[in-house]
Enzyme design. Sequence first.
Site, mmCIF file in Angstrom:
data_model
loop_
_atom_site.group_PDB
_atom_site.id
_atom_site.type_symbol
_atom_site.label_atom_id
_atom_site.label_comp_id
_atom_site.label_asym_id
_atom_site.label_seq_id
_atom_site.Cartn_x
_atom_site.Cartn_y
_atom_site.Cartn_z
ATOM 1 N N HIS A 1 60.798 15.010 12.028
ATOM 2 C CA HIS A 1 61.918 14.046 12.846
ATOM 3 C C HIS A 1 62.656 14.532 13.641
ATOM 4 O O HIS A 1 63.623 14.123 14.446
ATOM 5 C CB HIS A 1 62.839 13.496 11.407
ATOM 6 C CG HIS A 1 61.974 12.609 10.748
ATOM 7 N ND1 HIS A 1 61.486 11.330 10.958
ATOM 8 C CD2 HIS A 1 61.838 12.618 9.108
ATOM 9 C CE1 HIS A 1 60.956 10.641 9.906
ATOM 10 N NE2 HIS A 1 61.043 11.435 8.912
ATOM 11 N N ARG B 1 58.628 21.979 8.722
ATOM 12 C CA ARG B 1 58.031 20.545 8.213
ATOM 13 C C ARG B 1 57.251 20.074 9.462
ATOM 14 O O ARG B 1 57.720 19.834 10.486
ATOM 15 C CB ARG B 1 59.348 19.863 7.887
ATOM 16 C CG ARG B 1 58.639 18.415 7.427
ATOM 17 C CD ARG B 1 59.704 17.555 6.642
ATOM 18 N NE ARG B 1 60.709 17.086 7.441
ATOM 19 C CZ ARG B 1 61.725 16.091 7.199
ATOM 20 N NH1 ARG B 1 61.636 15.879 5.773
ATOM 21 N NH2 ARG B 1 62.624 15.930 7.843
ATOM 22 N N GLU C 1 57.472 11.938 -1.108
ATOM 23 C CA GLU C 1 58.324 10.906 -0.927
ATOM 24 C C GLU C 1 58.013 9.460 -0.796
ATOM 25 O O GLU C 1 58.566 8.737 -0.013
ATOM 26 C CB GLU C 1 58.766 11.608 0.457
ATOM 27 C CG GLU C 1 57.852 11.620 1.629
ATOM 28 C CD GLU C 1 58.440 12.276 2.888
ATOM 29 O OE1 GLU C 1 59.521 12.260 3.072
ATOM 30 O OE2 GLU C 1 57.556 12.590 3.552
ATOM 31 N N ASP D 1 62.778 8.467 1.972
ATOM 32 C CA ASP D 1 61.344 7.731 1.989
ATOM 33 C C ASP D 1 61.296 7.453 0.729
ATOM 34 O O ASP D 1 60.521 6.343 0.393
ATOM 35 C CB ASP D 1 60.374 8.519 2.860
ATOM 36 C CG ASP D 1 60.735 8.435 4.240
ATOM 37 O OD1 ASP D 1 60.663 7.243 4.843
ATOM 38 O OD2 ASP D 1 60.492 9.614 4.823
#
Length: 264
Positions: A47, A72, A145, A171
Amino acid sequence: MAATSRLQHALRTREQVWGGWVVGPTETAPEEFAAAGYDYVGFDVQHGYLSDADVARMLRRLERVPIATVVRLPGADAAPIGRVLDAGADGVIIAMVESAEQAAAAVAATVYPPAGVRSFGPLRADLGLDPGELASRVSVFAMVETAAGLAAIDDICAVPGLTGIYVGPADLAISMGHPPVGALSQPQIRDAIVDVAGRATAAGLVAGIHAGAGGAGNMMAQAGFHMVTLASESQALRRGITAHLDEARGDTSRPDAGSPKGYR
């Protein structure tokens, strides 16, 4: 003797492991997290606004800074996983894992043949050239998630070579029909998250979570999570600059900009 990363050392020797988060290219934020006493810093390539080159540059800058690192990534594709590990990351968090097969693919991407599919190409001399040692220093986290991930949690936890389960509350909340902001305040979400922590711990894995703020982090630590990510550099900046402005104006009435939201 197998190589041990800073992240592995922290996870093995500390009762609680606290992390900061970086979402954009910055030369100073990871060092500030280290100076503040954080155990690790996470770089968000899913993200965040970070490229492989950004991550490699920041990892190199942290070579002599006492803080562990994790990256990540949006999926278990071997190529990007290999690139951040070749640049010196201590571990990877693979987003949106919903099955044992996906978790196994993530593990395979960190290990060289014949056990895995990682391609050899370390970029840093300090990492050495031994494939076994390069692979042994890596920690691999499956990010659970979604409701589908919850349903498969025991199968995911049984994947050999997995270091831990890392929960993404936002999420997870969306997949269970709740808004992402304030996810940790929803009893159904909180119960599911605590159950994941218990199952991961029972399987001998590290239970990790993206808490998003200090208050939420404390709550998650008490719920059984060992690895807890707190604020990102942008959240920390927002909270700090807001406090300075309020102090200058003599205004103590504004709500805390860094209040727990428990998302991401």
